[in-house]
Design an enzyme around this catalytic site. Structure first.
Site, mmCIF file in Angstrom:
data_model
loop_
_atom_site.group_PDB
_atom_site.id
_atom_site.type_symbol
_atom_site.label_atom_id
_atom_site.label_comp_id
_atom_site.label_asym_id
_atom_site.label_seq_id
_atom_site.Cartn_x
_atom_site.Cartn_y
_atom_site.Cartn_z
ATOM 1 N N GLU A 53 -12.739 -2.345 12.172
ATOM 2 C CA GLU A 53 -12.504 -1.899 11.156
ATOM 3 C C GLU A 53 -13.418 -2.037 10.325
ATOM 4 O O GLU A 53 -14.278 -0.917 9.737
ATOM 5 C CB GLU A 53 -11.038 -1.725 10.119
ATOM 6 C CG GLU A 53 -11.092 -0.860 9.336
ATOM 7 C CD GLU A 53 -9.772 -1.323 8.155
ATOM 8 O OE1 GLU A 53 -8.174 -2.009 8.604
ATOM 9 O OE2 GLU A 53 -9.666 -0.578 7.181
ATOM 10 N N ASP A 63 -8.208 -8.986 3.760
ATOM 11 C CA ASP A 63 -8.278 -7.791 4.729
ATOM 12 C C ASP A 63 -8.702 -8.114 5.571
ATOM 13 O O ASP A 63 -9.370 -6.941 6.132
ATOM 14 C CB ASP A 63 -8.229 -6.381 4.205
ATOM 15 C CG ASP A 63 -7.369 -5.506 4.636
ATOM 16 O OD1 ASP A 63 -6.782 -5.646 6.203
ATOM 17 O OD2 ASP A 63 -7.203 -4.039 3.943
ATOM 18 N N GLU A 81 0.567 -1.316 0.040
ATOM 19 C CA GLU A 81 0.040 -0.036 -0.054
ATOM 20 C C GLU A 81 0.953 1.895 0.112
ATOM 21 O O GLU A 81 0.961 2.292 1.262
ATOM 22 C CB GLU A 81 -0.914 0.052 1.762
ATOM 23 C CG GLU A 81 -1.929 -1.168 1.487
ATOM 24 C CD GLU A 81 -2.825 -1.218 2.310
ATOM 25 O OE1 GLU A 81 -2.466 -0.390 3.538
ATOM 26 O OE2 GLU A 81 -4.005 -1.783 1.957
HETATM 27 C C1 GCU Z 1 -6.756 -2.532 5.829
HETATM 28 C C2 GCU Z 1 -5.944 -1.608 6.426
HETATM 29 C C3 GCU Z 1 -5.094 0.204 5.980
HETATM 30 C C4 GCU Z 1 -3.581 -0.625 7.367
HETATM 31 C C5 GCU Z 1 -3.654 -1.748 6.297
HETATM 32 C C6 GCU Z 1 -2.702 -2.004 6.821
HETATM 33 O O1 GCU Z 1 -5.944 -1.648 4.122
HETATM 34 O O2 GCU Z 1 -7.048 -0.131 5.818
HETATM 35 O O3 GCU Z 1 -5.019 1.284 7.256
HETATM 36 O O4 GCU Z 1 -2.373 0.054 7.174
HETATM 37 O O5 GCU Z 1 -4.897 -3.088 6.310
HETATM 38 O O6 GCU Z 1 -3.176 -3.724 7.762
HETATM 39 O O7 GCU Z 1 -1.424 -3.022 6.353
#
Ligand code: GCU
Length: 699
Positions: free
Chosen positions: A393, A365, A291
Site C-alpha cells: 500500500e 499504519d 476507521e
Molecule cells: C489502512 C488502509 C485501509 C485499511 C486499514 C486497516 O488504513 O488504508 O484500507 O482498511 O489500514 O488496516 O484496517
C-alpha cells in the site's frame, strides 16, 4: 537451411521460456545440469507411503509433479519400500521426535530419503522442503533436517470484497470468484493452496476486515465451505472477517451489544451454523471501532467485552478469535502513535485465552519504516499476534521493486527489553516470553487475479518471504531472497547473486526517496500513492501529512520525547535511552521521535537539511543502479519477465524523481536553504510537481 534451423531453435527456446509467472516459485522446470539431475534421480526413484489421507495424497501428487518437472522422470508410487533409492513418507503420531506436531524430520536412512512427521501436514511440509532442496540445487545425499514452525498460526489476511474488488490490492481483482462458487472451483484455488503449503502457511481469512455481513449468510457460507474443502488437504484453515453489527443487519436484532443475551445467543448459533459447513473452522477476525467500523464501544463496552463474547461462542470448537488493535480516534491534539496502546493497555489480562490481539508491526499504519509497535513487550497477559502488510500500500504498490524481508526482519529482531536484553519482538509473538499457547503471524495478502498473482513479478517474493519468516523468523533476508530467485527467476549463480543484491538494497532505496530519516505518512490522499507532503486538510487531522512531518521554519519531525506527545515513554527504559536523544537516536528513526533543527549536525557530519537532500537524491540514483543490474542479468531471465520488470523499473525511476522533487522543494520552503552542492536542484517548480499529484487524484 542451417539459418532456418537456427531461427527455428530460437523460436522454440523463446516459446519454452515465455513465462507468465502463474507458477510462482513452484516452477519445477527441468534442471539444466544433466549430471546433477542424474544424481537426484538416483535418490528419488520411488515414493513409498501406505497412507490414503488426503494430505498425504496431495504430498505424493506434489512429489510426482515436482520430480517429473525437475528431473524429467516420474517416480513410482508404492506402498512399502522394498529397495533403496526412494522417498519414504511416514506419519508417526506421538513419535518421540522433538519436532512440533506440524514439523518434520527429513533425513537419509539406509539408502532412502525419509520424511517423517507426527502429522500428515508435517509430511507435506517436508515434501516441499525436499523439493526446495532440489530446485535450489542443494545436495540431498546426506539429509539430516528437523524443522518446526516457530509460530503456530501462519496466516494470510485477504482484504477481498464480495463484489470482486480488493482493498489495497494491486494485482487485478479478487482471486475468489464469489459469483461462481460453490459450483465452480477455479483451479487457482489449488495453486494458491500449494503455494501457501510450500511455505507452511496454515490459515487464511478470506474477506476484507472492513467486513460485509454478507459473508455470514447461508449463501456465502456455502461458498466459503467450498473454498475450505479445497484448502483442507493442504493444511489451511479458513477464517472469516466479521462485521460486529451482524446481529442487527443480519439477525434483525435491535442491538449488537456484546453483553446483550440475545446478541450472545445469535453469535452462538451463527458459530454453530458455520461449523455445520466447516467443521474445522479457523475462527473470526475482527476490525472493530476502527476507521468507522462498528464495535463494542458503540454500546459503551470494551474491546475485551466484544472479543470475549465471540470467544465464548467459539468455546465448543477448536477455533479462535483474532481481534485487531488497529484503532485510533480523531484527536487533533493527540498522537495517533499512542492510540492502540492506550485503548488496549487497561484490558491486558482481560481477554479470553481463545483471543489473539493482532497488532500491526508499527504504531501508525504499515509505513515504509516504522519503529516497532510499543504494544509488543508491554502486554504480558495478552497473546499478541503480528500483522504485517505484504501488499505494498505504501511501498510502491505494484510498480516499485521493494523486497520486504529486511523490513519484516527489522521489526522481528527489534529488542523490546521487556524481560531484559534479547526480548525481541519475535520472542514476544512466538509466545515464548510469557508461555502463551497460541501464536500468530498474519500478512495482508498481495494476491489477485493477475496471471502472476501479485502484479510486479518481484512482489511474489514478499508473499514468499512472509511465509518463510512465519515458519522460521531466524532465516536471513538474504537466504530467502536467494532461494526465491533460484526457484523463480534463474539458477545461474552470478545472476542469482546480482538479483539477491538488488532485492536486499531495494527497501532502503525505496525509503531513501520516499521517507528518509524517519519521516512518515506523506503520501497521496486516499490512494496512498506518490507524494503529497503538503496535504493539510483531510476528513481527519491524522490523515493529513502535516500532522506527521511537522515541518516549520525551525526544523522537521514529530517530537515524541515528552514535550508534545511523550509516546516514547510507552517503550521500556532501554529503548527510551536508545531513541530518546536526537544525537543518539539511529538516523532511520530520528524524525519519528524528534523535531530536529534544519541546520543541526547529524552523525554523518551533514546538517539535517543536507542529509535529507542527499538521501532523496541518492535514492533516485540507486534506482538507476537497479536498472543497470537488471540489464546485466538479461540473458538468464525469461524474456517476458525481463521486459515486465524493466518497464516497471522505468516507472519506478520516474516516480522516485517525483517523490524527490516534491519533498525537497516542499521542505525547502520551510528550511529556506538551497539544495546543497554538488546536487543539482530540480528542474521543475513545486507547483509543477503538485500538478502531477492533482492529476493522479483525477484518476
Ligand atoms: C489502512 C488502509 C485501509 C485499511 C486499514 C486497516 O488504513 O488504508 O484500507 O482498511 O489500514 O488496516 O484496517
Amino acid at each position: 537451411m542451417i539459418k532456418y534451423l537456427f531461427l527455428f531453435l530460437i523460436l522454440v527456446s523463446t516459446a519454452v521460456l515465455a513465462d507468465d509467472g502463474s507458477r510462482l516459485w513452484l516452477k519445477y522446470d527441468l534442471l539444466s545440469d544433466g549430471q546433477q539431475r542424474e544424481a537426484y534421480t538416483k535418490m528419488t526413484q520411488f515414493v513409498a507411503s501406505n497412507s490414503s489421507h488426503p494430505t498425504v495424497k496431495v504430498s505424493i501428487q506434489e512429489l510426482e509433479m515436482g520430480l517429473k518437472g525437475l528431473l524429467g522422470k516420474t517416480p513410482l508410487v508404492v506402498k512399502t519400500a522394498t529397495k533403496t533409492g526412494g522417498i519414504i513418507l511416514t506419519v508417526v503420531p506421538n513419535s518421540p521426535s522433538t519436532t512440533a506436531s506440524d514439523g518434520f524430520d527429513l533425513f537419509t536412512e539406509k539408502g532412502n530419503i525419509v520424511i517423517s512427521s507426527q502429522s500428515e501436514v508435517g509430511v507435506l511440509y517436508g515434501v516441499f522442503e525436499l523439493l526446495r532442496h532440489i530446485q535450489t540445487g542443494k545436495t540431498i545425499t546426506k539429509l539430516s533436517i528437523s524443522s518446526s514452525p516457530k509460530i503456530k498460526l501462519r496466516m494470510l489476511n485477504h482484504w477481498d470484497n464480495a463484489n470482486g474488488t480488493v482493498e489495497r490490492g494491486y494485482a487485478g481483482s479478487s482471486m475468489w470468484k464469489w459469483n461462481e462458487l460453490p459450483f465452480r472451483i477455479d483451479p487457482r484455488y489449488i495453486a494458491y493452496a500449494r503455494a501457501n503449503a510450500s511455505l507452511g502457511i496454515n490459515a487464511t481469512s478470506i474477506n476484507n476486515v472492513n467486513a460485509s455481513s454478507r459473508f455470514l449468510t447461508d449463501e456465502y457460507l456455502e461458498k466459503i465451505k467450498a473454498v475450505a474443502d479445497v484448502l483442507r488437504p493442504y493444511g489451511i484453515k479458513v477464517f472469516i472477517s466479521v462485521n460486529f453489527r451482524s446481529p442487527r443487519t443480519l439477525g434483525g436484532l435491535k442491538t449488537s451489544d456484546p453483553l446483550d443475551p440475545e446478541v450472545r445467543k445469535w453469535w452462538n448459533e451463527k458459530t454453530k451454523e458455520i461449523h455445520r459447513y466447516i467443521p474445522d473452522f479457523g475462527g473470526y477476525l475482527v476490525k472493530a471501532n476502527s476507521e468507522g467500523e462498528p464495535g463494542p464501544q458503540d454500546y459503551g463496552r470494551t474491546h475485551a467485552d466484544g472479543a470475549n463474547m465471540l470467544a465464548e461462542a467459539m468455546r465448543p470448537y477448536s477455533g479462535i478469535v483474532i481481534w485487531r488493535a488497529f484503532v485510533y480516534n480523531a484527536d487533533p491534539k493527540g498522537d495517533r502513535f499512542k492510540e492502540g496502546y492506550a485503548q488496549f493497555k487497561p484490558l491486558d489480562g482481560m481477554f479470553d485465552p481463545k483471543v489473539i490481539v493482532q497488532v500491526k508491526n508499527g504504531p501508525i499504519d504499515f509505513m515504509p519504516r516504522e519503529p516497532f509497535h510499543p504494544m509488543f513487550g508491554a502486554f504480558p497477559k495478552t497473546t499478541l499476534g503480528m500483522e504485517f502488510q505484504i501488499t505494498q500500500e505504501y511501498l510502491g504498490q505494484s510498480t516499485h521493486l521493494t523486497y520486504l524481508a529486511p523490513m519484516f526482519k527489522e521489526c522481528l529482531d527489534s529488542d523490546t527489553y521487556a524481560q531484559g536484553k534479547g526480548t525481541t519482538v519475535a520472542k514476544i509473538i512466538d509466545g515464548s516470553t510469557e508461555n502463551h499457547t497460541l501464536s500468530l503471524m498474519a500478512g495482508v495478502a498481495n494476491t489477485g487475479s493477475d496471471a502472476n498473482w501479485c502484479g510486479h513479478p518481484f512482489n511474489q517474493s514478499n508473499w514468499y518471504a512472509f511465509g518463510r519468516l512465519a515458519w522460521d523468523y531466524t532465516l536471513s533476508p538474504e537466504q530467502i531472497a536467494e532461494e526465491w530467485t533460484r526457484m523463480t527467476l534463474t539458477r545461474k549463480p552470478q545472476s542469482v547473486q546480482k538479483i539477491t543484491d538488488m532485492m536486499l538494497k531495494s527497501h532502503p532505496i525505496y525509503v531513501s526517496y520516499t521517507y528518509p530519516l524517519g519521516t512518515s505518512h506523506m503520501m497521496g490522499e486516499g490512494h496512498h500513492y506518490g507524494p503529497e507532503p503538503w496535504l493539510t486538510k483531510a476528513a481527519r487531522p491524522d490523515w493529513t501529512s502535516i500532522y506527521y512531518h511537522r515541518a516549520d521554519s525551525i526544523g522537521l519531525g514529530f517530537d515524541r520525547t515528552g514535550k508534545v506527545s511523550n509516546a516514547l515513554q510507552l517503550y521500556s527504559p532501554e529503548v527510551q535511552q536508545l531513541w530518546g536523544s536526537h544525537d543518539k537516536c539511529p538516523l532511520d528513526y530520528l524524525l519519528w521521535f524528534h523535531h530536529v533543527p534544519w541546520s543541526h549536525k547529524l552523525s554523518t557530519g551533514r546538517s539535517l537539511w543536507d542529509e535529507l537532500c542527499h538521501r532523496y537524491y541518492d535514492g533516485v540514483g540507486q534506482v538507476g543502479k537497479l536498472q543497470t543490474a537488471w540489464e546485466s542479468v538479461k540473458s538468464d531471465i525469461d524474456t517476458e519477465t525481463f521486459e515486465n520488470v524493466k518497464g516497471r523499473l522505468k516507472i519506478q525511476e520516474r516516480e522516485a524523481l517525483w517523490w524527490r522533487d516534491a519533498c525537497v522543494l516542499y521542505f525547502g520552503e520551510f528550511s529556506k536553504l538551497l539544495i546543497p552542492k554538488p546536487l543539482v536542484p530540480p528542474t521543475r517548480t513545486l507547483d509543477e510537481v503538485k500538478k502531477l499529484t492533482e492529476i493522479y487524484h483525477l484518476r
